[in-house]
Motif scaffolding. Structure first.
Motif, mmCIF file in Angstrom:
data_model
loop_
_atom_site.group_PDB
_atom_site.id
_atom_site.type_symbol
_atom_site.label_atom_id
_atom_site.label_comp_id
_atom_site.label_asym_id
_atom_site.label_seq_id
_atom_site.Cartn_x
_atom_site.Cartn_y
_atom_site.Cartn_z
ATOM 1 N N LEU A 149 0.836 -1.190 0.000
ATOM 2 C CA LEU A 149 0.000 0.000 0.000
ATOM 3 C C LEU A 149 0.875 1.246 0.000
ATOM 4 O O LEU A 149 1.917 1.286 0.636
ATOM 5 N N ASP A 150 0.418 2.261 -0.736
ATOM 6 C CA ASP A 150 1.166 3.507 -0.874
ATOM 7 C C ASP A 150 0.233 4.665 -0.531
ATOM 8 O O ASP A 150 -0.990 4.522 -0.539
ATOM 9 N N ASP A 151 0.812 5.822 -0.271
ATOM 10 C CA ASP A 151 0.050 7.008 0.081
ATOM 11 C C ASP A 151 -0.996 7.306 -1.000
ATOM 12 O O ASP A 151 -0.673 7.354 -2.186
ATOM 13 N N GLY A 152 -2.256 7.469 -0.589
ATOM 14 C CA GLY A 152 -3.328 7.814 -1.518
ATOM 15 C C GLY A 152 -4.026 6.636 -2.165
ATOM 16 O O GLY A 152 -4.974 6.821 -2.925
ATOM 17 N N ASP A 153 -3.576 5.403 -1.890
ATOM 18 C CA ASP A 153 -4.212 4.228 -2.488
ATOM 19 C C ASP A 153 -5.651 4.076 -1.995
ATOM 20 O O ASP A 153 -6.013 4.539 -0.908
ATOM 21 N N LEU A 154 -6.459 3.395 -2.811
ATOM 22 C CA LEU A 154 -7.855 3.144 -2.478
ATOM 23 C C LEU A 154 -8.030 1.677 -2.073
ATOM 24 O O LEU A 154 -7.691 0.765 -2.825
ATOM 25 N N VAL A 155 -8.558 1.481 -0.868
ATOM 26 C CA VAL A 155 -8.884 0.154 -0.347
ATOM 27 C C VAL A 155 -10.408 0.057 -0.343
ATOM 28 O O VAL A 155 -11.099 1.030 -0.024
ATOM 29 N N VAL A 156 -10.936 -1.103 -0.711
ATOM 30 C CA VAL A 156 -12.383 -1.292 -0.784
ATOM 31 C C VAL A 156 -12.840 -2.164 0.380
ATOM 32 O O VAL A 156 -12.329 -3.264 0.588
ATOM 33 N N LEU A 157 -13.813 -1.651 1.117
ATOM 34 C CA LEU A 157 -14.414 -2.404 2.222
ATOM 35 C C LEU A 157 -15.681 -3.072 1.720
ATOM 36 O O LEU A 157 -16.493 -2.444 1.043
#
Length: 95
Positions: free
Chosen positions: A79-87
């Protein structure tokens, strides 16, 4: 690896039949996440920011097409700064 903490965006699901969960499809930001944090800590932060009684056992986080494991660090999942994770919320049915 970043020496600084990162900020992640989290896409919430829309779960209108459980209004107490406050899951309306919005994208929230989770700031100040050191990369040595575990995915389980990210889940805790999401619950704290949403301020809702989400059942941890039903929460599933994904980055791209990879489901994130609770025991993995944010760094291990790339994971990197600004990445999008989906819940998403798993539908756990008992027999």
């Amino acid at each position: 690896m970043h020496p600084e903490p990162i900020t992640l965006s989290v896409q919430l699901p829309s779960v209108p039949d459980k209004p107490e969960w406050k899951l309306n499809g919005a994208i929230i930001e989770i700031p100040e996440l050191p990369l040595h944090f575990l995915v389980s800590t990210l889940r805790d932060r999401i619950v704290k920011i949403i301020d809702a009684p989400l059942p941890m056992s039903k929460m599933q986080l994904a980055y791209g097409n990879v489901n994130l494991k609770n025991g993995a660090t944010l760094a291990a999942t790339n994971l990197d700064d600004g990445d999008l994770v989906v819940l998403s919320m798993k539908d756990v049915k008992r027999k």
